[in-house]
Design an enzyme around this catalytic site. Structure first.
Site, PDB file in Angstrom:
ATOM      1  CB  THR A  50      -4.319  -3.652  -1.213  1.00 24.21           C
ATOM      2  OG1 THR A  50      -5.445  -3.114  -0.490  1.00 24.21           O
ATOM      3  CG2 THR A  50      -3.032  -3.158  -0.560  1.00 24.21           C
ATOM      4  CB  CYS A  51      -7.908  -6.453  -3.420  1.00 22.29           C
ATOM      5  SG  CYS A  51      -7.906  -7.080  -1.736  1.00 22.29           S
ATOM      6  CD  GLN A  63      -3.343 -10.841   1.153  1.00 22.55           C
ATOM      7  OE1 GLN A  63      -4.472 -11.089   1.552  1.00 22.55           O
ATOM      8  NE2 GLN A  63      -2.991 -10.941  -0.106  1.00 22.55           N
TER       9      GLN A  63
END
Length: 464
Positions: free
Chosen positions: A49-50, A116
């Site tokens: 992920t980021c 998220q």
């Protein structure tokens, strides 16, 4: 098989390192295949992920598994393992379960409680399932982690603090724009999950007019239409950039989209006196070229800057409540795991009993050929019934004992007493006792030529 987590996150690595480690969606299956092709890795789930890149693995040995995973990660990053060692953390056995559940519950997120990560974990699990790299152990771990994450959000107020990374970034942006985003023209670069969340959040906050651009024009058009925004081709990025105050950049591009040249040309066309152009770079690898932050009239908020600003955020009471849930769920999972470990031994014991009964019935048939079929069947039923009744209580009890801490010794005792051979895919070694007893004392063995003392290996003694 034992659980092992090896990864890097915003807590341990700068964006530059996360960029090197990041695995593009198109490369995910290939990387999973490489992981499970390693000698000590039987199963693998990869989360990229980021702000984190993590490998969840079922391994047949700690040392070998760590070496295998580090080799793949180092190759992915294009650097020697020594360059990654200081940025990687390692969680083994109980600590691996604890970490997985904490991540799912949002306790390890940059914004505590953000939901998220649940979707990101689910996507990673589905990708591993599709690549056939998740087996029985990781299927159970991921399913339970997702359940724990849902429970944390359903039973506590962690959502109160659990804004998304996009929301947190926009809150920071508002502070640079007189505290108000409503009525501010904004653009989102990227139409994936993060880009969609960016458009939705900007719309909810009243920012506008909104512009969306993406490499795939069709996705940009569909996303823009959903929120009454305008879609522009990526070729028109400079013109669009010159008319907005806020940009959320969240593409999956491997190279920066907002280069120094692009932003410089946009600034030249920008109306004087509009205030700063705020660029929120939520992508890994970065969408905003490093030199852009040096341009006058530009403010760049990236993952590194967010981590520093949000480090002092407080959601202590809610986080403590979620932590209690996680602690209980970890112990429940470990009890299941210990019970699952004894199952092959119980099956081997019953198999041995069946072999003995079958051999004795065969001898009986040879010694007493005068017995009728009905008589032989009755004897067989009686002998099987006696053996099953004799084994019932011990096997039930050993399953119960195995679910308790230290329960693996009962399965080992059964194997020793009855000389049972329980098949294993490969030998399982353990973390040296010094790691479990005192996480500040590091063993001296090496992985890929890198001393393990260079890796962040916390205590394996459960929830932290």
């Amino acid at each position: 098989m034992k659980l092992l987590v090896v990864g890097a996150s915003y807590r341990t690595a700068p964006v530059a390192t996360l960029e090197q480690l990041a695995v593009a969606p198109a490369d995910l299956t290939r990387t999973l295949d490489r992981l499970v092709a390693q000698p000590y890795v039987a199963e693998a789930v990869l989360v990229s992920t980021c702000n984190r890149v993590e490998v969840y693995a079922a391994v047949s040995g700690f040392h070998g598994g760590l070496g295998d995973i580090c080799a793949v990660l180092a190759d992915q990053a294009g650097c020697p393992p020594a360059a990654l060692a200081n940025h990687l953390y390692v969680h083994y056995d109980a600590a691996a379960v604890d970490h997985a559940f904490r991540v799912a519950a949002g306790l390890d997120s940059m914004v505590v409680g953000e939901a998220q990560i649940l979707g990101q974990l689910r996507d990673a699990y589905h990708s591993a399932s599709g690549a056939d790299s998740a087996g029985r152990l990781l299927h159970e771990l991921m399913q339970q982690a997702l359940r724990v994450g849902k429970r944390a959000h359903a039973e506590t107020n962690i959502d109160r603090a659990g804004q998304s990374v996009v929301t947190a970034a926009l809150d920071l942006a508002a502070g640079l724009l007189d505290g108000e985003l409503a009525g501010r023209p904004a653009m989102v670069v990227g139409a994936g999950a993060m880009g969609s969340l960016g458009v939705a959040t900007l719309s909810r906050l009243g920012a506008g007019p909104l512009t969306v651009t993406n490499r795939g024009a069709d996705r940009a058009v569909r996303l823009a239409e959903s929120y009454g925004a305008k879609a522009v081709p990526l070729a028109g990025l400079v013109d669009a950039l010159s008319t907005v105050d806020i940009v959320v950049a969240a593409t999956a591009a491997t190279e920066p989209v907002l280069t120094r040249d692009v932003v410089t040309r946009a600034l030249a066309r920008r109306v004087a006196g509009r205030g700063p152009l705020v660029l929120l770079d939520l992508a890994v690898p970065r969408d905003v070229e490093a030199g852009v932050a040096e341009l006058p009239g530009v403010e760049v908020i990236d993952i590194d800057r967010m981590a520093a600003i949000l480090a002092d955020g407080s959601a202590a009471a809610d986080a403590a409540e979620v932590a209690r849930i996680v602690t209980g769920e970890v112990e429940a999972f470990l009890s299941w795991l210990r019970g699952a470990d004894v199952a092959p031994t119980v099956a081997a014991l019953r198999g041995r009993a069946d072999e003995v009964v079958t051999a004795e019935l065969r001898r009986l048939a040879q010694r007493r050929p005068d017995l009728t079929d009905d008589q032989r069947a009755e004897v067989a039923r009686t002998v099987h019934r006696v053996v099953q009744r004799l084994l019932h209580q011990p096997t039930v009890r050993v399953r119960q004992l195995a679910a308790e801490p230290g329960g693996d010794q009962y399965a080992a005792l059964l194997r020793e007493l009855f000389d049972l051979e329980v098949p294993q895919t490969s030998p399982v070694d353990t973390v040296p006792d010094v790691v479990e007893a005192d996480p500040t004392v590091r063993p001296s063995f090496e992985v890929m030529g890198v001393p393990v003392s260079d890796f962040d290996i916390p205590s394996t003694g459960g929830a932290r």
